[in-house]
Design an enzyme around this catalytic site. Sequence first.
Site, PDB file in Angstrom:
ATOM      1  N   LYS A 122      46.792  56.711  28.721  1.00 57.49           N
ATOM      2  CA  LYS A 122      46.123  56.691  30.091  1.00 57.49           C
ATOM      3  C   LYS A 122      45.005  55.599  29.967  1.00 57.49           C
ATOM      4  CE  LYS A 122      45.959  59.971  33.050  1.00 57.49           C
ATOM      5  NZ  LYS A 122      45.490  61.563  33.536  1.00 57.49           N
TER       6      LYS A 122
HETATM    7  O1  G3P Z   1      44.509  62.738  36.119  1.00 54.95           O
HETATM    8  C1  G3P Z   1      44.325  62.599  37.612  1.00 54.95           C
HETATM    9  C2  G3P Z   1      44.130  63.717  38.341  1.00 54.95           C
HETATM   10  O2  G3P Z   1      44.059  64.828  37.493  1.00 54.95           O
HETATM   11  C3  G3P Z   1      43.120  63.636  39.452  1.00 54.95           C
HETATM   12  O3  G3P Z   1      43.253  64.878  40.047  1.00 54.95           O
HETATM   13  O4  G3P Z   1      42.321  66.944  41.317  1.00 54.95           O
HETATM   14  O5  G3P Z   1      40.935  65.650  40.031  1.00 54.95           O
HETATM   15  O6  G3P Z   1      41.823  64.617  41.978  1.00 54.95           O
HETATM   16  P1  G3P Z   1      42.047  65.463  40.773  1.00 54.95           P
END
Ligand code: G3P
Length: 224
Positions: free
Chosen positions: A86
Amino acid sequence: MFEFYLDTADATKVLQLNQSLPIYGVTTNPSILAQAGLGISTVLPAMDKALGGSARMHVQVVTQTAEAMLVEARQLQALPYDIVVKVPATSVGLAAIKLMKAEGITVLATAIYTAQQGFLAALCGADYLAPYVNRIEAMGSDGVGVVADIQTLLVRHHFAAKLLPASFKNTLQVMDVLQLGVAAITIPVDIAEQMMAHPAVQPAVDQFTQDWQAVFGDRSVVES
Ligand code: G3P
């Protein structure tokens, strides 16, 4: 084949949910690993075991230059797992993606907040694109719309990149994105659990059991 990922470092939860759901793999990011207090030397073997040795695992680089990201990507690719690297879709990250793709490394462009970011990452050869649906919506913009725009661009420009939307805080966001026909998705454990739940389901099942037992007792259906 649709790729259904869990966005977590919790291998116990992955093992549990994999009993009910066809989990393709897991995604992590530096915040998820830091919050769990677990590095990939712990998480990757645990996830691999939880998913029966066939999981695809997405791991994010943590360095700040394209050259350093490439070194991290090579190290990750050398591990004995199916790893996707990533890379944040910044200008530096796009440079790193170009370098990685020149070496045949499988890459996910992450931290995508706009359609143009998604387009450029696909143009640089990213294999997966991860728009952040809830984070976009938390900023007052249309997260599902960004996913739809990228999906349209992928089709119109014949890019092979797969959309793997991330960042969800409710099942409605998930369903809106699935309606677009994305190739993959990653969702948190609690949202996956919510997708299987509805307050009317268990009462309906309980009523079936009650009605059956009132007439047939403990007999199975073939014994009735
Ligand atoms: O890897 C990206 C994702 O985990 C972001 O999620 O919930 O932190 O916005 P969030």
